[in-house]
Design an enzyme around this catalytic site. Structure first.
Site, PDB file in Angstrom:
ATOM      1  N   GLY A   1      35.308  -5.117  20.465  1.00 53.08           N
ATOM      2  CA  GLY A   1      33.886  -5.143  20.795  1.00 53.08           C
ATOM      3  C   GLY A   1      33.592  -5.263  22.283  1.00 53.08           C
ATOM      4  O   GLY A   1      32.457  -5.504  22.679  1.00 53.08           O
TER       5      GLY A   1
ATOM      6  N   GLU B   1      38.102 -12.688  14.272  1.00 45.50           N
ATOM      7  CA  GLU B   1      36.862 -13.489  14.242  1.00 45.50           C
ATOM      8  C   GLU B   1      36.949 -14.595  13.207  1.00 45.50           C
ATOM      9  O   GLU B   1      36.425 -15.692  13.413  1.00 45.50           O
ATOM     10  CB  GLU B   1      35.657 -12.567  13.988  1.00 45.50           C
TER      11      GLU B   1
ATOM     12  N   LYS C   1      31.539  -6.065   9.713  1.00 43.53           N
ATOM     13  CA  LYS C   1      31.281  -7.477  10.082  1.00 43.53           C
ATOM     14  C   LYS C   1      29.950  -7.925   9.456  1.00 43.53           C
ATOM     15  O   LYS C   1      29.629  -7.497   8.357  1.00 43.53           O
ATOM     16  CB  LYS C   1      31.293  -7.651  11.594  1.00 43.53           C
TER      17      LYS C   1
ATOM     18  N   GLU D   1      45.161  -5.772  16.473  1.00 47.07           N
ATOM     19  CA  GLU D   1      43.899  -5.765  17.217  1.00 47.07           C
ATOM     20  C   GLU D   1      43.939  -6.817  18.317  1.00 47.07           C
ATOM     21  O   GLU D   1      43.682  -8.000  18.058  1.00 47.07           O
ATOM     22  CB  GLU D   1      42.741  -6.102  16.277  1.00 47.07           C
TER      23      GLU D   1
ATOM     24  N   HIS E   1      41.117 -11.363  10.121  1.00 50.34           N
ATOM     25  CA  HIS E   1      40.491 -10.760  11.308  1.00 50.34           C
ATOM     26  C   HIS E   1      40.378 -11.841  12.381  1.00 50.34           C
ATOM     27  O   HIS E   1      40.149 -13.013  12.078  1.00 50.34           O
ATOM     28  CB  HIS E   1      39.110 -10.204  10.943  1.00 50.34           C
TER      29      HIS E   1
ATOM     30  N   SER F   1      37.808  -1.399  20.158  1.00 50.92           N
ATOM     31  CA  SER F   1      37.021  -0.417  20.897  1.00 50.92           C
ATOM     32  C   SER F   1      37.490   1.029  20.666  1.00 50.92           C
ATOM     33  O   SER F   1      37.482   1.843  21.594  1.00 50.92           O
ATOM     34  CB  SER F   1      37.007  -0.764  22.390  1.00 50.92           C
TER      35      SER F   1
ATOM     36  N   ASN G   1      34.925  -1.624   9.832  1.00 49.73           N
ATOM     37  CA  ASN G   1      34.678  -3.040   9.561  1.00 49.73           C
ATOM     38  C   ASN G   1      33.268  -3.342  10.057  1.00 49.73           C
ATOM     39  O   ASN G   1      33.040  -3.391  11.256  1.00 49.73           O
ATOM     40  CB  ASN G   1      35.725  -3.898  10.303  1.00 49.73           C
TER      41      ASN G   1
HETATM   42  C1  PEP Z   1      37.026  -4.819  14.657  1.00 50.47           C
HETATM   43  O1  PEP Z   1      36.019  -5.394  14.318  1.00 50.47           O
HETATM   44  O2  PEP Z   1      38.039  -4.974  13.977  1.00 50.47           O
HETATM   45  C2  PEP Z   1      37.000  -3.975  15.845  1.00 50.47           C
HETATM   46  C3  PEP Z   1      38.094  -3.397  16.235  1.00 50.47           C
HETATM   47  O3  PEP Z   1      35.781  -3.845  16.507  1.00 50.47           O
HETATM   48  P1  PEP Z   1      35.397  -2.761  17.660  1.00 50.47           P
HETATM   49  O4  PEP Z   1      35.884  -1.419  17.156  1.00 50.47           O
HETATM   50  O5  PEP Z   1      33.916  -2.834  17.746  1.00 50.47           O
HETATM   51  O6  PEP Z   1      36.110  -3.192  18.889  1.00 50.47           O
END
Ligand code: PEP
Length: 252
Positions: free
Chosen positions: A174, A98, A11, A168, A96, A214, A9
């Protein structure tokens, strides 16, 4: 047997020039993924979809990060599912954290998008997951259960197994503070039990559930060896073609 799935992803990262460079370098990876029975792809900003798809064709999945639930209309700045279909896109992330946090997307709104995607033959990747506050209060399961039950409202048994769910926890996205494999497995297994309650064991055994938060080349294997974790949704580590490749090679 559920096929493993690795999805990036991006973003709001990469210009079209940078995205094309990534795609050219990632082209060969599709073969390695297929040989090892892993589905692999990237979800990219709208503006990068057509150029990346043109380079990768079917070698890797190319998905969108969001969509509107209506086919067309006066919704300035939005992108519809027919627009995605027209350029050969068949996967799309929905809900998501965000988008839920910064744009107020609710599970009800996500449900409309899931239904629209499924009606159009696209595969939704439906994200769920709790905040740090919810986690610390010990309310993760109740929170995630509501996201799943509302997100899947009015979705048929036949369509439900086509959806990919991504668990998630927001506190792990992140931040470098990933959930332990035990926590991730506990919640993914719980999600599977809700799907079983809604649709029965045929669907719950087929549906793919990813962990995200992460995930890096050095920890991907511990997640993907858990019984109920079928893959990963990866942000940061999917931006660099070398770490993206390592995500695959380190889980084989
Ligand atoms: C994500 O954006 O869905 C995500 C899991 O980001 P990261 O792997 O950077 O934590």
């Amino acid at each position: 047997m559920r096929r493993k799935l690795l999805l990036g992803n991006w973003k709001m990262n990469k210009t079209v020039t940078e995205a094309k460079e990534f795609a050219l370098n990632a082209k060969e990876l599709g073969k390695l993924a297929r040989q090892n029975k892993v589905d692999m792809g990237v979800c990219v900003p709208y503006i990068c979809l057509a150029p990346v798809k043109k380079i990768l064709k079917t070698s890797l999945i190319v998905g969108a990060e969001n969509c509107h639930e209506l086919d067309h209309g006066a919704y300035t700045g939005e992108i519809s599912i027919p627009m995605l279909k027209d350029i050969g896109i068949s996967w799309c992330i929905i809900g998501h954290s965000e988008r839920r946090t910064y744009y107020g997307e609710t599970s009800e709104a996500c449900n409309k998008k899931l239904i629209a995607l499924l009606n159009n033959g696209l595969i939704p990747v439906y994200c769920c997951g709790e905040s740090l506050e919810t986690y610390e209060k010990g309310e993760t399961k109740a929170f995630v259960e509501e996201q799943i039950r509302t997100g899947f409202k009015d979705i048929s048994e036949e369509d439900a197994s086509k959806v990919v769910i991504a668990y998630e926890p927001i506190w792990s996205i992140g931040t470098g503070k990933n959930a332990s494999k035990e926590i991730a497995e506990d919640i993914c297994s719980f999600i599977r039990s809700i799907i079983k309650d809604l649709y029965g064991s045929k669907v719950s055994n087929r549906i793919r559930i990813l962990y995200g938060g992460s995930v890096k080349p050095n920890n991907i294997k511990e997640y993907l060896t858990q019984k109920d974790i079928d893959g990963a949704l990866v942000g940061g580590a999917s931006l660099d073609v070398n770490s993206y490749k390592e995500l695959l090679t380190n889980l084989l």
